[in-house]
Design a protein around this motif. Structure first.
Motif, short mmCIF file in Angstrom:
data_model
loop_
_atom_site.label_atom_id
_atom_site.label_comp_id
_atom_site.label_asym_id
_atom_site.label_seq_id
_atom_site.Cartn_x
_atom_site.Cartn_y
_atom_site.Cartn_z
N THR A 1 0.78 -1.72 4.17
CA THR A 1 0.17 -0.41 4.40
C THR A 1 0.98 0.44 5.38
OG1 THR A 1 -1.27 -1.25 6.15
CG2 THR A 1 -2.17 -1.19 3.91
N HIS A 2 1.80 -0.21 6.22
CA HIS A 2 2.65 0.51 7.16
C HIS A 2 4.11 0.60 6.69
CE1 HIS A 2 -0.85 -0.18 9.66
NE2 HIS A 2 -0.43 0.84 10.38
N ARG B 1 -0.85 -7.61 4.11
CA ARG B 1 -1.50 -6.33 3.77
C ARG B 1 -1.19 -5.28 4.82
NH1 ARG B 1 -5.66 -9.77 2.22
NH2 ARG B 1 -6.72 -9.48 4.19
N TRP B 2 -1.23 -5.65 6.11
CA TRP B 2 -0.96 -4.69 7.17
C TRP B 2 0.48 -4.19 7.08
CZ3 TRP B 2 2.33 -4.02 11.22
CH2 TRP B 2 1.98 -3.04 12.14
#
Length: 72
Positions: free
Chosen positions: A61-62, A57-58
């Protein structure tokens, strides 16, 4: 309780291609990731993520793909 950075060595370390982020993987007892924002010679305090789903997820998102990661 032992602090993560003191007694544990990361099992893997990656950087993104632009060297804005450093990711360290730890196995203790579950899989944990420490994310550091990097800017030249300085780094942020770690953001701790627990498990592969949190890391995925991280990264999404980046806008960082697995192909953008290099071994450090």
């Amino acid at each position: 309780m032992v602090a993560y950075g003191d007694a544990m060595d990361p099992s893997a370390v990656w950087r993104d291609r632009q060297h804005r982020w450093r990711i360290e993987a730890y196995r203790a007892p579950d899989l944990r990731f420490a994310i550091f924002a990097t800017n030249g010679t300085t780094e942020s305090a770690p953001l701790w993520l627990f498990g592969m789903a949190a890391l995925a997820r991280w990264l999404m998102t980046h806008a960082i793909s697995l192909d953008d990661l290099e071994n450090d």
